[in-house]
Design a protein around this motif. Structure first.
Motif, short mmCIF file in Angstrom:
data_model
loop_
_atom_site.label_atom_id
_atom_site.label_comp_id
_atom_site.label_asym_id
_atom_site.label_seq_id
_atom_site.Cartn_x
_atom_site.Cartn_y
_atom_site.Cartn_z
N LEU A 5 26.19 22.29 -25.88
CA LEU A 5 26.69 23.63 -25.63
C LEU A 5 25.95 24.23 -24.45
CD1 LEU A 5 28.52 25.94 -26.70
CD2 LEU A 5 26.55 26.70 -28.06
N LEU A 6 26.69 24.63 -23.42
CA LEU A 6 26.09 25.19 -22.22
C LEU A 6 26.10 26.71 -22.21
CD1 LEU A 6 27.67 22.76 -19.58
CD2 LEU A 6 25.43 22.59 -20.69
N SER A 7 27.18 27.29 -22.76
CA SER A 7 27.31 28.75 -22.80
C SER A 7 28.47 29.10 -23.72
CB SER A 7 27.59 29.30 -21.39
OG SER A 7 28.88 28.92 -20.96
N HIS A 8 28.79 30.39 -23.80
CA HIS A 8 29.97 30.81 -24.56
C HIS A 8 31.24 30.25 -23.94
CE1 HIS A 8 28.01 33.45 -27.39
NE2 HIS A 8 27.41 34.12 -26.42
N GLU A 9 31.17 29.89 -22.66
CA GLU A 9 32.38 29.51 -21.93
C GLU A 9 32.61 28.00 -21.82
OE1 GLU A 9 30.21 31.91 -20.55
OE2 GLU A 9 31.51 33.48 -21.43
N GLU A 10 31.56 27.19 -21.94
CA GLU A 10 31.77 25.76 -21.73
C GLU A 10 30.72 24.91 -22.44
OE1 GLU A 10 31.67 25.06 -17.51
OE2 GLU A 10 29.55 25.54 -17.33
N TYR A 11 31.07 23.64 -22.61
CA TYR A 11 30.14 22.66 -23.15
C TYR A 11 30.24 21.40 -22.29
CZ TYR A 11 34.37 20.73 -25.40
OH TYR A 11 35.63 20.23 -25.64
N ALA A 12 29.29 20.49 -22.46
CA ALA A 12 29.27 19.24 -21.70
C ALA A 12 29.45 18.06 -22.65
CB ALA A 12 27.97 19.09 -20.92
N VAL A 13 30.23 17.09 -22.22
CA VAL A 13 30.48 15.87 -22.98
C VAL A 13 29.90 14.70 -22.20
CG1 VAL A 13 32.25 14.39 -24.00
CG2 VAL A 13 32.66 16.84 -23.79
N THR A 143 40.68 16.96 -19.06
CA THR A 143 39.76 17.48 -18.04
C THR A 143 39.22 16.36 -17.17
OG1 THR A 143 39.14 19.33 -19.49
CG2 THR A 143 37.64 18.80 -17.69
N ASN A 144 39.02 15.20 -17.74
CA ASN A 144 38.46 14.06 -17.02
C ASN A 144 39.33 13.65 -15.82
OD1 ASN A 144 36.62 11.81 -16.68
ND2 ASN A 144 38.23 10.51 -17.54
N ILE A 145 40.64 13.82 -15.93
CA ILE A 145 41.53 13.41 -14.82
C ILE A 145 42.13 14.61 -14.09
CG2 ILE A 145 42.11 11.15 -15.77
CD1 ILE A 145 44.75 12.38 -16.80
N HIS A 146 41.74 15.81 -14.52
CA HIS A 146 42.25 17.02 -13.85
C HIS A 146 41.10 17.97 -13.48
CE1 HIS A 146 46.55 16.32 -14.11
NE2 HIS A 146 46.39 15.89 -15.33
N ARG A 201 35.66 6.70 -20.09
CA ARG A 201 34.23 6.42 -19.98
C ARG A 201 33.55 7.63 -19.32
NH1 ARG A 201 32.22 1.21 -19.89
NH2 ARG A 201 34.29 0.46 -19.29
N ILE A 202 32.70 8.32 -20.08
CA ILE A 202 31.99 9.49 -19.58
C ILE A 202 30.49 9.20 -19.67
CG2 ILE A 202 31.62 11.97 -19.78
CD1 ILE A 202 34.49 11.24 -19.16
N THR A 203 29.86 8.96 -18.53
CA THR A 203 28.42 8.68 -18.50
C THR A 203 27.63 9.89 -18.00
OG1 THR A 203 28.71 7.68 -16.31
CG2 THR A 203 28.74 6.20 -18.21
N GLU A 204 28.18 10.59 -17.03
CA GLU A 204 27.57 11.84 -16.55
C GLU A 204 28.23 13.02 -17.27
OE1 GLU A 204 24.98 12.00 -14.52
OE2 GLU A 204 24.96 9.80 -14.44
N PRO A 205 27.50 14.10 -17.50
CA PRO A 205 28.07 15.23 -18.25
C PRO A 205 29.38 15.74 -17.65
CG PRO A 205 25.71 15.52 -18.00
CD PRO A 205 26.08 14.33 -17.14
#
Length: 225
Positions: A5-13, A143-146, A201-205
């Protein structure tokens, strides 16, 4: 899989590796609950859908909540407190859910920020093992492709983006929402195929925008972290 969780607005996967996207077996799932803030709410319905060999198999169960369903949520989901009286306990519904999904990869919409932590909470509360299945959230998959899209990738956004007809589906019913998620998942997977992307494949946030908490769920001073 790691969700930060980064903030109320976004998170990182990050730390996701699902290879051979088109060759895997999937099960779509969705929960309804007493509210949308997973820290304080409870599951009231589990829906799941498997589409294999042009055949649909579905799972649908109410779940008895220890917390009353607020009137506004009763109206939204159609699940009433009267139905909770005879609904199965979470442990019973969860065991049946586990048997249904098998070893398939699970697909959800906004599940990384709601369904998954809600399920983790229930498993801890009832001292049950958490599922071992890999989980794909369509929001992260999309989100990964857009990266050019700055909107919150909500279900309504995706319905409009893919011009889907949802007139025959009851929104906020777990099983019908699974059917809708299945339609969206098919569209996103087609984009991966068209772009010759074989793996998720998600290696970087990867930053994903969180859903906006509707006003009906918010109380003054409520902590949603």
């Amino acid at each position: 899989m790691k969700i930060t969780l980064l903030s109320h607005e976004e998170y990182a996967v990050e730390d996701i590796c699902i290879t051979n996207l088109l060759g895997n077996r999937y099960c779509i799932f969705d929960f309804e609950g007493t509210g949308i803030i997973h820290q304080t709410e409870f599951i009231t319905q589990i829906g799941a859908l498997i589409v294999e060999n042009n055949m649909n198999r579905s799972f649908n169960s109410l779940v008895k909540s220890p917390k009353p369903i607020p009137p506004a949520v009763e109206e939204l989901t159609g699940i009433t407190n009267d139905e909770m009286v005879h609904a199965p306990l979470f442990s019973e519904a969860y065991h049946r859910f586990i048997e249904f999904i098998g070893d398939r990869i699970l697909v959800t919409q906004a599940g990384y920020e709601y369904d998954v932590p809600l399920l983790e909470k229930h498993c801890q509360l009832y001292r049950l093992p958490f599922i071992h299945n890999q989980i794909i959230d369509i929001k992260a998959l999309f989100t990964n492709i857009h990266p050019e899209i700055d909107d919150v990738v909500s279900t309504d956004f995706l319905i409009q983006y893919y011009s889907l007809d949802t007139s025959d589906l009851k929104r906020h019913d777990a099983l019908d929402d699974c059917m809708l998620i299945g339609q969206i998942f098919e569209k996103v997977m087609r984009e991966y195929e068209d772009q010759s992307i074989a793996d998720f494949r998600i290696t970087e946030p990867l930053k994903v925008k969180r859903f906006v908490i509707p006003a009906m769920y918010l109380e003054e001073g409520m902590n949603i972290e």
